[in-house]
Design a protein around this motif. Structure first.
Motif, PDB file in Angstrom:
ATOM      1  N   VAL A   9       0.847  -1.183   0.000  1.00 24.19           N
ATOM      2  CA  VAL A   9       0.000   0.000   0.000  1.00 24.19           C
ATOM      3  C   VAL A   9       0.884   1.235   0.000  1.00 24.19           C
ATOM      4  O   VAL A   9       2.098   1.150   0.171  1.00 24.19           O
ATOM      5  N   ARG A  10       0.247   2.379  -0.173  1.00 28.80           N
ATOM      6  CA  ARG A  10       0.962   3.642  -0.149  1.00 28.80           C
ATOM      7  C   ARG A  10       0.801   4.336   1.193  1.00 28.80           C
ATOM      8  O   ARG A  10      -0.146   4.095   1.941  1.00 28.80           O
ATOM      9  N   THR A  11       1.737   5.189   1.500  1.00 22.96           N
ATOM     10  CA  THR A  11       1.704   5.951   2.734  1.00 22.96           C
ATOM     11  C   THR A  11       0.366   6.657   2.893  1.00 22.96           C
ATOM     12  O   THR A  11      -0.137   7.267   1.943  1.00 22.96           O
ATOM     13  N   GLY A  12      -0.213   6.562   4.088  1.00 26.41           N
ATOM     14  CA  GLY A  12      -1.475   7.202   4.391  1.00 26.41           C
ATOM     15  C   GLY A  12      -2.689   6.324   4.206  1.00 26.41           C
ATOM     16  O   GLY A  12      -3.774   6.677   4.672  1.00 26.41           O
ATOM     17  N   GLN A  13      -2.544   5.202   3.536  1.00 29.14           N
ATOM     18  CA  GLN A  13      -3.667   4.310   3.318  1.00 29.14           C
ATOM     19  C   GLN A  13      -3.936   3.441   4.539  1.00 29.14           C
ATOM     20  O   GLN A  13      -3.125   3.357   5.459  1.00 29.14           O
ATOM     21  N   ASP A  14      -5.087   2.806   4.541  1.00 26.39           N
ATOM     22  CA  ASP A  14      -5.504   1.920   5.621  1.00 26.39           C
ATOM     23  C   ASP A  14      -5.491   0.480   5.150  1.00 26.39           C
ATOM     24  O   ASP A  14      -5.581   0.193   3.951  1.00 26.39           O
ATOM     25  N   LEU A  15      -5.406  -0.437   6.115  1.00 26.96           N
ATOM     26  CA  LEU A  15      -5.342  -1.857   5.800  1.00 26.96           C
ATOM     27  C   LEU A  15      -5.827  -2.640   7.003  1.00 26.96           C
ATOM     28  O   LEU A  15      -5.592  -2.238   8.143  1.00 26.96           O
ATOM     29  N   THR A  16      -6.506  -3.742   6.764  1.00 24.29           N
ATOM     30  CA  THR A  16      -6.949  -4.624   7.834  1.00 24.29           C
ATOM     31  C   THR A  16      -6.330  -5.999   7.651  1.00 24.29           C
ATOM     32  O   THR A  16      -6.459  -6.614   6.589  1.00 24.29           O
ATOM     33  N   LEU A  17      -5.658  -6.475   8.686  1.00 23.82           N
ATOM     34  CA  LEU A  17      -5.146  -7.829   8.719  1.00 23.82           C
ATOM     35  C   LEU A  17      -6.086  -8.703   9.532  1.00 23.82           C
ATOM     36  O   LEU A  17      -6.765  -8.227  10.444  1.00 23.82           O
ATOM     37  N   ALA A  18      -6.115  -9.984   9.224  1.00 18.44           N
ATOM     38  CA  ALA A  18      -6.928 -10.935   9.964  1.00 18.44           C
ATOM     39  C   ALA A  18      -6.121 -12.186  10.247  1.00 18.44           C
ATOM     40  O   ALA A  18      -5.232 -12.552   9.474  1.00 18.44           O
ATOM     41  N   CYS A  19      -6.433 -12.812  11.353  1.00 15.07           N
ATOM     42  CA  CYS A  19      -5.795 -14.051  11.752  1.00 15.07           C
ATOM     43  C   CYS A  19      -6.879 -15.044  12.144  1.00 15.07           C
ATOM     44  O   CYS A  19      -7.661 -14.780  13.059  1.00 15.07           O
ATOM     45  N   GLY A  77      -3.091   5.125  18.750  1.00 14.77           N
ATOM     46  CA  GLY A  77      -3.919   6.140  18.135  1.00 14.77           C
ATOM     47  C   GLY A  77      -4.182   5.939  16.662  1.00 14.77           C
ATOM     48  O   GLY A  77      -5.080   6.584  16.104  1.00 14.77           O
ATOM     49  N   ARG A  78      -3.428   5.078  16.024  1.00 16.01           N
ATOM     50  CA  ARG A  78      -3.625   4.799  14.602  1.00 16.01           C
ATOM     51  C   ARG A  78      -4.291   3.447  14.366  1.00 16.01           C
ATOM     52  O   ARG A  78      -5.066   3.314  13.415  1.00 16.01           O
ATOM     53  N   TRP A  79      -3.988   2.463  15.198  1.00 12.49           N
ATOM     54  CA  TRP A  79      -4.406   1.097  14.940  1.00 12.49           C
ATOM     55  C   TRP A  79      -5.280   0.564  16.065  1.00 12.49           C
ATOM     56  O   TRP A  79      -5.226   1.042  17.201  1.00 12.49           O
ATOM     57  N   THR A  80      -6.066  -0.453  15.733  1.00 11.12           N
ATOM     58  CA  THR A  80      -6.950  -1.088  16.695  1.00 11.12           C
ATOM     59  C   THR A  80      -6.906  -2.596  16.507  1.00 11.12           C
ATOM     60  O   THR A  80      -7.009  -3.081  15.378  1.00 11.12           O
ATOM     61  N   ILE A  81      -6.762  -3.325  17.611  1.00 12.11           N
ATOM     62  CA  ILE A  81      -6.845  -4.777  17.578  1.00 12.11           C
ATOM     63  C   ILE A  81      -8.238  -5.187  18.022  1.00 12.11           C
ATOM     64  O   ILE A  81      -8.812  -4.600  18.939  1.00 12.11           O
ATOM     65  N   ALA A  82      -8.797  -6.192  17.384  1.00 12.89           N
ATOM     66  CA  ALA A  82     -10.125  -6.685  17.709  1.00 12.89           C
ATOM     67  C   ALA A  82     -10.102  -8.198  17.808  1.00 12.89           C
ATOM     68  O   ALA A  82      -9.663  -8.883  16.878  1.00 12.89           O
ATOM     69  N   ARG A  83     -10.579  -8.699  18.929  1.00  9.61           N
ATOM     70  CA  ARG A  83     -10.714 -10.130  19.142  1.00  9.61           C
ATOM     71  C   ARG A  83     -12.167 -10.515  18.883  1.00  9.61           C
ATOM     72  O   ARG A  83     -13.062 -10.108  19.625  1.00  9.61           O
ATOM     73  N   LEU A  84     -12.396 -11.281  17.839  1.00  6.17           N
ATOM     74  CA  LEU A  84     -13.733 -11.694  17.442  1.00  6.17           C
ATOM     75  C   LEU A  84     -13.899 -13.171  17.785  1.00  6.17           C
ATOM     76  O   LEU A  84     -13.596 -14.051  16.975  1.00  6.17           O
ATOM     77  N   ASN A  85     -14.365 -13.427  18.996  1.00  7.15           N
ATOM     78  CA  ASN A  85     -14.392 -14.799  19.496  1.00  7.15           C
ATOM     79  C   ASN A  85     -15.336 -15.691  18.694  1.00  7.15           C
ATOM     80  O   ASN A  85     -15.016 -16.852  18.426  1.00  7.15           O
ATOM     81  N   ARG A  86     -16.511 -15.174  18.346  1.00 10.81           N
ATOM     82  CA  ARG A  86     -17.477 -15.977  17.610  1.00 10.81           C
ATOM     83  C   ARG A  86     -16.908 -16.416  16.271  1.00 10.81           C
ATOM     84  O   ARG A  86     -17.132 -17.552  15.838  1.00 10.81           O
ATOM     85  N   GLU A  87     -16.182 -15.534  15.614  1.00  9.26           N
ATOM     86  CA  GLU A  87     -15.614 -15.825  14.310  1.00  9.26           C
ATOM     87  C   GLU A  87     -14.265 -16.520  14.394  1.00  9.26           C
ATOM     88  O   GLU A  87     -13.698 -16.882  13.356  1.00  9.26           O
ATOM     89  N   LYS A  88     -13.741 -16.701  15.606  1.00 10.05           N
ATOM     90  CA  LYS A  88     -12.413 -17.283  15.814  1.00 10.05           C
ATOM     91  C   LYS A  88     -11.383 -16.551  14.967  1.00 10.05           C
ATOM     92  O   LYS A  88     -10.564 -17.155  14.261  1.00 10.05           O
ATOM     93  N   THR A  89     -11.428 -15.235  15.064  1.00  6.81           N
ATOM     94  CA  THR A  89     -10.577 -14.375  14.261  1.00  6.81           C
ATOM     95  C   THR A  89     -10.108 -13.195  15.098  1.00  6.81           C
ATOM     96  O   THR A  89     -10.878 -12.654  15.900  1.00  6.81           O
ATOM     97  N   VAL A  90      -8.868 -12.791  14.918  1.00 12.77           N
ATOM     98  CA  VAL A  90      -8.355 -11.561  15.494  1.00 12.77           C
ATOM     99  C   VAL A  90      -7.943 -10.655  14.344  1.00 12.77           C
ATOM    100  O   VAL A  90      -7.284 -11.103  13.401  1.00 12.77           O
ATOM    101  N   LYS A  91      -8.369  -9.409  14.403  1.00 14.80           N
ATOM    102  CA  LYS A  91      -8.086  -8.463  13.338  1.00 14.80           C
ATOM    103  C   LYS A  91      -7.216  -7.327  13.837  1.00 14.80           C
ATOM    104  O   LYS A  91      -7.187  -7.007  15.023  1.00 14.80           O
TER     105      LYS A  91
END
Length: 123
Positions: free
Chosen positions: A12-22, A66-80
């Motif tokens: 991606v380019r500087t300033g853009q957003d992205l979501t990772l999932a596990c 302040g820029r990023w957020t971690i989310a634990r999604l237990n029902r989906e068995k996914t962390v983003k």
């Protein structure tokens, strides 16, 4: 056994957003510590975001606070990991990990790791 697998890493380019999932193979409610780490070329691995079932719910490295957020999604068995306003310095291999700790004031021991996904920020 616990298996973890990351996806979502791209260039991606500087300033853009992205979501990772596990994707996690077991119910994450039984894992005290779930976190995202990164390792840039030629640097040590560092934890960028963590979430916990005890004590403080989340914490972040100063570089992403302040820029990023971690989310634990237990029902989906996914962390983003919601990554906003990406910088060139965020370029790294990103890993999800899980484990436990003996108290909320003690460090986590991360036993389970994903294979990593590459995020490249530039132009």
């Amino acid at each position: 056994q616990v298996q973890m697998s990351e996806f979502g890493g791209v260039s991606v380019r500087t300033g853009q957003d992205l979501t990772l999932a596990c994707r996690v193979s077991v119910y994450m409610g039984n894992l005290t510590c779930v976190a995202w780490f990164r390792q840039a070329a030629g640097t040590e691995r560092e934890k960028v975001a963590g979430t916990y079932t005890d004590g403080h719910a989340t914490d972040y490295a100063d570089s992403v606070q302040g820029r990023w957020t971690i989310a634990r999604l237990n029902r989906e068995k996914t962390v983003k990991l919601f990554m906003r306003r990406l910088k060139a310095e965020d370029t790294a291999m990103y890993f999800c990990a899980a484990g436990r700790r003996d108290g909320s004031d003690l460090p986590c021991t991360y036993t389970y790791w994903g294979q990593g996904t590459q995020v490249t920020v530039g132009s």
